[in-house]
Design an enzyme around this catalytic site. Sequence first.
Site, PDB file in Angstrom:
ATOM      1  N   TYR A  46      11.985  -1.743   2.052  1.00 38.67           N
ATOM      2  CA  TYR A  46      11.406  -0.395   1.981  1.00 38.67           C
ATOM      3  C   TYR A  46      10.623  -0.136   3.280  1.00 38.67           C
ATOM      4  O   TYR A  46       9.936  -1.030   3.784  1.00 38.67           O
ATOM      5  CB  TYR A  46      10.498  -0.303   0.749  1.00 38.67           C
ATOM      6  CG  TYR A  46       9.557   0.876   0.793  1.00 38.67           C
ATOM      7  CD1 TYR A  46      10.059   2.174   0.856  1.00 38.67           C
ATOM      8  CD2 TYR A  46       8.179   0.710   0.787  1.00 38.67           C
ATOM      9  CE1 TYR A  46       9.203   3.259   0.916  1.00 38.67           C
ATOM     10  CE2 TYR A  46       7.309   1.790   0.837  1.00 38.67           C
ATOM     11  CZ  TYR A  46       7.833   3.062   0.909  1.00 38.67           C
ATOM     12  OH  TYR A  46       6.990   4.136   0.977  1.00 38.67           O
ATOM     13  N   LYS A  92       7.902   3.990  -9.681  1.00 35.20           N
ATOM     14  CA  LYS A  92       9.306   4.349  -9.800  1.00 35.20           C
ATOM     15  C   LYS A  92       9.778   4.238 -11.260  1.00 35.20           C
ATOM     16  O   LYS A  92       9.328   4.990 -12.089  1.00 35.20           O
ATOM     17  CB  LYS A  92      10.122   3.477  -8.842  1.00 35.20           C
ATOM     18  CG  LYS A  92       9.540   3.433  -7.405  1.00 35.20           C
ATOM     19  CD  LYS A  92       9.487   4.805  -6.786  1.00 35.20           C
ATOM     20  CE  LYS A  92       9.013   4.886  -5.343  1.00 35.20           C
ATOM     21  NZ  LYS A  92       7.981   4.059  -4.847  1.00 35.20           N
ATOM     22  N   ARG A  96     -14.070  -2.301 -11.281  1.00 36.93           N
ATOM     23  CA  ARG A  96     -13.265  -2.747 -10.134  1.00 36.93           C
ATOM     24  C   ARG A  96     -12.783  -4.185 -10.352  1.00 36.93           C
ATOM     25  O   ARG A  96     -11.817  -4.645  -9.730  1.00 36.93           O
ATOM     26  CB  ARG A  96     -14.066  -2.636  -8.830  1.00 36.93           C
ATOM     27  CG  ARG A  96     -13.350  -3.234  -7.632  1.00 36.93           C
ATOM     28  CD  ARG A  96     -13.874  -2.711  -6.312  1.00 36.93           C
ATOM     29  NE  ARG A  96     -15.302  -2.791  -6.163  1.00 36.93           N
ATOM     30  CZ  ARG A  96     -15.994  -3.919  -5.923  1.00 36.93           C
ATOM     31  NH1 ARG A  96     -15.381  -5.077  -5.854  1.00 36.93           N
ATOM     32  NH2 ARG A  96     -17.290  -3.883  -5.786  1.00 36.93           N
ATOM     33  N   ASP A 135      10.935  -7.988  -4.167  1.00 33.63           N
ATOM     34  CA  ASP A 135      10.655  -6.613  -4.575  1.00 33.63           C
ATOM     35  C   ASP A 135      11.755  -6.215  -5.551  1.00 33.63           C
ATOM     36  O   ASP A 135      12.918  -6.059  -5.179  1.00 33.63           O
ATOM     37  CB  ASP A 135      10.621  -5.685  -3.354  1.00 33.63           C
ATOM     38  CG  ASP A 135      10.156  -4.280  -3.718  1.00 33.63           C
ATOM     39  OD1 ASP A 135      10.501  -3.816  -4.817  1.00 33.63           O
ATOM     40  OD2 ASP A 135       9.461  -3.653  -2.898  1.00 33.63           O
TER      41      ASP A 135
HETATM   42  N1  PLP Z   1       8.883  -1.118  -2.749  1.00 31.92           N
HETATM   43  C1  PLP Z   1       9.899  -0.238  -2.826  1.00 31.92           C
HETATM   44  C2  PLP Z   1      11.292  -0.742  -3.008  1.00 31.92           C
HETATM   45  C3  PLP Z   1       9.644   1.132  -2.734  1.00 31.92           C
HETATM   46  O1  PLP Z   1      10.678   1.995  -2.806  1.00 31.92           O
HETATM   47  C4  PLP Z   1       8.302   1.576  -2.563  1.00 31.92           C
HETATM   48  C5  PLP Z   1       8.004   3.004  -2.439  1.00 31.92           C
HETATM   49  O2  PLP Z   1       8.880   3.832  -2.295  1.00 31.92           O
HETATM   50  C6  PLP Z   1       7.281   0.616  -2.466  1.00 31.92           C
HETATM   51  C7  PLP Z   1       7.607  -0.724  -2.580  1.00 31.92           C
HETATM   52  C8  PLP Z   1       5.859   1.032  -2.276  1.00 31.92           C
HETATM   53  O3  PLP Z   1       5.353   1.539  -3.474  1.00 31.92           O
HETATM   54  P1  PLP Z   1       4.233   2.672  -3.591  1.00 31.92           P
HETATM   55  O4  PLP Z   1       4.793   3.923  -2.982  1.00 31.92           O
HETATM   56  O5  PLP Z   1       3.980   2.742  -5.063  1.00 31.92           O
HETATM   57  O6  PLP Z   1       3.042   2.186  -2.830  1.00 31.92           O
END
Ligand code: PLP
Length: 399
Positions: free
Chosen positions: A122, A212, A67, A187
């Site tokens: 998001y 992604k 961990r 992001d």
């Molecule tokens: N940031 C963006 C732009 C996303 O599209 C997503 C998920 O779709 C996230 C963060 C969150 O990521 P995760 O689903 O891997 O937790």
Amino acid sequence: MSDKPLHPDTVAVHAGRSDFAALGVHAAPIDLSSTNPLPDILHGGDSYESMANGGHPLPDGGNVYARLWNPTVARFEEALAELEHAEASVAFASGMAATTAAILSHTTGAGKRHIVAVRPLYGGTDHLLDSGLLGAEVTFCHEDEVAASIRPDTGLVILETPANPTLDLVDIAAVVAQAGGVPVMVDNTFATPLLQNPLDLGAAMSLHSATKYIGGHGDVIAGVIACSEQTAEALRRVRAITGSLLHPLGAYLLHRGLATLPIRVQAQQASARIVAAKLQDNSAVLEVRYPELDDTRGLVGRQMRGGGAMIAIRLAGGYAAAEALTGSVRLFTHAVSLGGVDSLLQHPAALTHRPVAPDARPGADIVRLSIGLENVEDLLADLEQALSKVDAVAAHATR
Ligand code: PLP
């Protein structure tokens, strides 16, 4: 070899692999140990303390417990940091775990409890911020309002560009200037490190849902933040305390995925350009949102090295048309998520952005497309046949 910096295509293939020859391997070793033999109490304990505070394992104390530290994860982190022009990166069990660690590490000390968040974001990020779950107070704003939103107790500014799902672009350098020394987290999921490097523009952190494009094959949930070593320490401390380390099998797949990231992004982007242009001519489509279209500030070129492979469309027939489109595609999969080798589409207002406050939620007429690696003519044919069903729905609705 010359000292000329390596091209990102080369970095993506070779990063995190410099010790392979010495190890006598050609693929990254996977360490699945949950615990590790201790040399003795004193050295094991010192190493534990170092890692629990966000540091590295001590050479004579070992990794102690998975961990706190895992070498397969650390190898992926080294590679991702190199691609993001960062000193370090820290990998998490999901993108949301990464965002959580960024929030906790920037708002739970030194009188900082306020966050400025540039919408749109998001839906999960928006939900986390709006929920108050982590104890931070959040001011949501437009990118021009960042300076006015900063307070003495602001510990973090969060933005997303291109934004999910509308593909809005935010001027990273301009927000950094407005933030006046408050760390800015970008992001970077939609752009990937191949098309955009926020740290070069003054951001403190570049976050990816590695689920992604970085993974790229729809089989790993993960998050990663590229940053300075000092910030990495604070993030690893939260990760160790809250237990959100990425699993080593996921780290292995992400590291392997990095090698093909440049070629995937280039090919997916080339198709997305064609799809975006073609959709503009379709009568069922009111508006096509793609970073290279209507880029009046010239952010593609100055900030991004290309528009990427995500597209949003506004449908003339609204929600009914979205329902018809998502139900009529044959090659595209109707599914949330994005950035993989296969094309997906989904309705953000009903799904990924459902938890967002109604006044900030994307319109019911928006459908988001993630363009994959299929032949572009096949993708166009699928969209055309599905949009012809949409036309029929719209005609019926107006009768
Ligand atoms: N940031 C963006 C732009 C996303 O599209 C997503 C998920 O779709 C996230 C963060 C969150 O990521 P995760 O689903 O891997 O937790």
